[in-house]
Every structure is written in C-alpha cells, then in structure tokens.
Design an enzyme around this catalytic site. Structure first.
Site, mmCIF file in Angstrom:
data_model
loop_
_atom_site.group_PDB
_atom_site.id
_atom_site.type_symbol
_atom_site.label_atom_id
_atom_site.label_comp_id
_atom_site.label_asym_id
_atom_site.label_seq_id
_atom_site.Cartn_x
_atom_site.Cartn_y
_atom_site.Cartn_z
ATOM 1 N N ARG A 61 20.499 18.077 5.503
ATOM 2 C CA ARG A 61 21.749 17.502 6.033
ATOM 3 C C ARG A 61 21.792 17.576 7.554
ATOM 4 N NH1 ARG A 61 26.690 20.146 3.475
ATOM 5 N NH2 ARG A 61 27.658 18.873 5.073
ATOM 6 N N ASN A 93 34.578 18.052 9.595
ATOM 7 C CA ASN A 93 33.161 17.703 9.611
ATOM 8 C C ASN A 93 32.336 18.741 10.361
ATOM 9 O OD1 ASN A 93 34.109 15.484 8.339
ATOM 10 N ND2 ASN A 93 33.856 14.077 10.062
ATOM 11 N N HIS A 110 35.519 23.709 9.601
ATOM 12 C CA HIS A 110 34.489 24.105 8.626
ATOM 13 C C HIS A 110 33.162 24.460 9.279
ATOM 14 C CE1 HIS A 110 36.827 21.861 5.194
ATOM 15 N NE2 HIS A 110 37.383 23.009 5.528
ATOM 16 N N CYS A 118 24.113 35.002 11.303
ATOM 17 C CA CYS A 118 23.506 36.047 10.482
ATOM 18 C C CYS A 118 24.312 36.189 9.202
ATOM 19 C CB CYS A 118 23.487 37.365 11.264
ATOM 20 S SG CYS A 118 22.877 38.718 10.250
ATOM 21 N N CYS A 141 18.890 41.783 13.264
ATOM 22 C CA CYS A 141 18.849 42.775 12.174
ATOM 23 C C CYS A 141 17.847 42.431 11.075
ATOM 24 C CB CYS A 141 20.243 42.949 11.578
ATOM 25 S SG CYS A 141 20.746 41.576 10.529
ATOM 26 N N GLY A 178 39.845 9.346 7.173
ATOM 27 C CA GLY A 178 38.607 9.538 6.406
ATOM 28 C C GLY A 178 38.513 10.850 5.660
ATOM 29 N N THR A 179 39.633 11.317 5.158
ATOM 30 C CA THR A 179 39.573 12.530 4.328
ATOM 31 C C THR A 179 40.319 12.311 3.023
ATOM 32 O OG1 THR A 179 40.081 14.892 4.195
ATOM 33 C CG2 THR A 179 41.540 13.587 5.601
ATOM 34 N N PRO A 205 40.023 3.564 3.498
ATOM 35 C CA PRO A 205 39.984 2.354 2.674
ATOM 36 C C PRO A 205 40.603 2.583 1.296
ATOM 37 C CG PRO A 205 37.750 3.264 2.986
ATOM 38 C CD PRO A 205 38.683 4.116 3.785
HETATM 39 P P1 OAD Z 1 35.631 13.484 0.824
HETATM 40 O O1 OAD Z 1 34.294 12.988 0.394
HETATM 41 O O2 OAD Z 1 36.402 14.322 -0.116
HETATM 42 O O3 OAD Z 1 36.539 12.238 1.215
HETATM 43 C C1 OAD Z 1 36.050 11.214 2.037
HETATM 44 C C2 OAD Z 1 37.175 10.230 2.281
HETATM 45 O O4 OAD Z 1 36.728 9.278 3.219
HETATM 46 C C3 OAD Z 1 37.606 9.460 1.037
HETATM 47 O O5 OAD Z 1 39.032 9.489 0.937
HETATM 48 C C4 OAD Z 1 37.100 8.034 1.293
HETATM 49 O O6 OAD Z 1 37.962 7.047 0.732
HETATM 50 C C5 OAD Z 1 37.128 7.988 2.801
HETATM 51 N N1 OAD Z 1 36.204 7.033 3.431
HETATM 52 C C6 OAD Z 1 34.992 6.600 2.983
HETATM 53 N N2 OAD Z 1 34.438 5.752 3.865
HETATM 54 C C7 OAD Z 1 35.314 5.657 4.921
HETATM 55 C C8 OAD Z 1 35.317 4.926 6.143
HETATM 56 N N3 OAD Z 1 34.302 4.146 6.504
HETATM 57 N N4 OAD Z 1 36.393 5.078 6.966
HETATM 58 C C9 OAD Z 1 37.437 5.870 6.620
HETATM 59 N N5 OAD Z 1 37.468 6.579 5.468
HETATM 60 C C10 OAD Z 1 36.434 6.463 4.628
HETATM 61 O O7 OAD Z 1 35.394 14.212 2.237
HETATM 62 P P2 OAD Z 1 36.359 15.208 3.028
HETATM 63 O O8 OAD Z 1 37.778 14.829 2.860
HETATM 64 O O9 OAD Z 1 35.811 15.336 4.393
HETATM 65 O O10 OAD Z 1 34.084 21.092 2.802
HETATM 66 O O11 OAD Z 1 36.093 16.561 2.242
HETATM 67 C C11 OAD Z 1 36.719 17.731 2.673
HETATM 68 C C12 OAD Z 1 35.788 18.899 2.533
HETATM 69 O O12 OAD Z 1 35.236 18.937 1.201
HETATM 70 C C13 OAD Z 1 34.552 18.839 3.412
HETATM 71 O O13 OAD Z 1 34.792 19.328 4.722
HETATM 72 C C14 OAD Z 1 33.610 19.742 2.691
HETATM 73 C C15 OAD Z 1 33.810 19.215 1.292
HETATM 74 O O14 OAD Z 1 33.462 20.084 0.256
HETATM 75 C C16 OAD Z 1 33.228 22.103 3.002
HETATM 76 O O15 OAD Z 1 32.035 21.932 3.070
HETATM 77 C C17 OAD Z 1 33.900 23.427 3.150
#
Ligand code: OAD
Length: 243
Positions: A61, A93, A110, A118, A141, A178-179, A205
C-alpha cells in the site's frame, strides 16, 4: 457559505484519493475490505500473529501511495486553505496526498503509512540502513517496526483528535468528502459540528449515513466537484466577495 464562513472543517476519507488510484476500503469490487479481511491485516493481533504478512501488505500500500499523485480534489482543498482563513483539514487517509498537494495544515487521524514506529516503544522510528528484515527492527530496542497507522481496536492519536474535535465544534461549515462515515470516532465529528450549529455539506457520489443531515449534497467525484466548488465560490464573482 465558503465565502462567508469563519471556520471550515473538512473531513476527508479514502474517496478523495480514489481518483489518484489509491483504493478505498468499502466500495464494492474495488475497496480493500472487499478483497482482504481487516481482522487479518489491520489489528494489533494480526501483527502479533503474522508480522511479515502485515508488514508486506502495508509495504504494498505504501508503494501504491508513493506512485500516486495528488488529484484536482486534493489541490482544490489546498487552494481553499490558501484562500479562506480558518480552514482545518482533517483526514482519515494515511497516504500523504494532501500534503503533497500543498495543504499545510493537515490533521491526520489515522497516522501516515510512510512512517514507521516501534511496535513496543510506540515511538516513530526508521530502520537502520541495510536492515533487510521483514519487518525491519527498531534501531533503539530491536523489536519489530510497524507502520505508524491506527489499527482497529487502537486509540486515535490524542492531540490529532483534540484538534479535529475543536475544529468540528468551532466551524460554521463542515465539509465531508469521500468518506463512508462508518468508522468511529471520525464519523462522529460531523454530528459534533451539527450539534454546535454548523451546516454540513457532503461530497460523495454515493449516499452515506451522513447524507440525511447534510444541507448540501454534492453528489459526484471529489476531483470534479471540489474544483467546481472553488470556481463557483471564488472565480465567478464579479461582486467582489472574495474577489
Ligand atoms: P470507505 O471505503 O469506507 O468509504 C469511501 C467513500 O468514498 C465511499 O462513501 C464512496 O462512495 C466514496 N467515494 C468513492 N469514490 C469517490 C470519489 N471519486 N470522490 C468522492 N468520494 C468517493 O473509506 P473511508 O471512509 O476513508 O481506517 O474509511 C474510513 C476508515 O476505514 C479508513 O480510514 C480506514 C478504514 O478501515 C483505518 O485504517 C483505521
């Protein structure tokens, strides 16, 4: 609202980096969690069980993130920060693309996949040159290094969450970009903002659990919607609001 806002809190998730080629987590087909099991890769227990597997997955990644370039969505948010005082950019992100797009003031909830820490001392550390271990060892360590990201079951970095909460409670516009809004405590920030009188705008979207609280639903891709929003707010305004 962007022109007149005194405080703008922006919360981004993996969707903003999707157009840069960094996979999201929960999108069907393309999301990481549709192909991999979080419990086997993103928990302290997984790392204790199979440190090599976990390290290699994050190394993959990290390479994806390194090869990716910031897209017009990241750049529009950097431009927003330069334009409007009181913008706080909070991100879930770990890919560092906001900083590479020019955002100065980024609160990472995050962690960051480019850094290691470590696994025992919990301090940021890099491996010694020539350490070919998978995972490499802490130069201090000797314990395994791990990515400096937050795993399921772990607490968020305290200071980062404080900054985020303060921004959410103090803003008059909360922009969720985008979350999916499914991971706590990040997801609760929008509701904190709402309770304190802020207006919510969402760029996505797809619908999310936050959509019904949003006064503005900007349904589309961040790389298209955000530049259009910046243009509408700041470049088509002969009246002088912001110039
Ligand atoms: P998700 O994969 O849960 O959600 C991604 C969101 O982005 C969805 O609502 C999609 O509809 C939207 N999306 C996709 N393409 C897009 C675009 N081009 N423009 C705008 N939006 C778009 O990802 P996160 O919400 O980031 O945590 O997930 C939250 C956390 O869950 C992450 O930080 C990670 C994951 O497990 C850890 O690793 C602790």
């Amino acid at each position: 609202m962007l022109q007149d806002a005194r405080g703008v809190a922006v919360l981004t998730g993996s969707g903003i980096s999707a157009e840069s080629g960094v996979p999201t987590f929960r999108d069907a087909q393309t999301g990481l969690w549709s192909r991999y099991e979080p419990q086997e890769l993103a928990t302290p227990e997984a790392f204790a069980r199979d440190p090599r597997l976990v390290w290699e997955w994050y190394a993959w990644r990290r390479e994806l993130a390194k090869q990716a370039a910031p897209n017009p969505g990241h750049k529009a948010l950097a431009a927003l920060e330069a334009r409007v005082p009181g913008v706080v950019l909070i991100t879930q992100n770990v890919d560092g693309l906001h900083q590479r797009a020019g955002s100065q003031n980024v609160t990472e909830l995050h962690g960051n996949i480019m850094r290691s820490k470590c696994s025992v001392e919990d301090i940021v550390a890099e491996s010694r040159e020539g350490d070919t271990g998978v995972p490499p060892s802490c130069p201090n360590c000797g314990a395994f290094l791990r990515p400096d990201v937050v795993w399921f079951g772990e607490a968020l970095p305290v200071r980062a969450f404080e900054v985020a909460l303060e921004a959410a409670r103090g803003c008059d516009l909360f922009l969720s970009v985008g979350t999916s809004g499914l991971v706590q405590p990040a997801a609760s920030l929008a509701l904190d903002a709402l309770r304190n009188g802020a207006v919510i705008a969402e760029v996505n979207p797809n619908e999310t659990p936050l959509s019904r609280y949003a006064e503005y639903l900007l349904q589309g891709r961040a790389g298209e919607v955000l530049p259009a929003l910046m243009e509408a707010a700041f470049e088509r305004d002969p009246g002088g609001h912001g110039g």
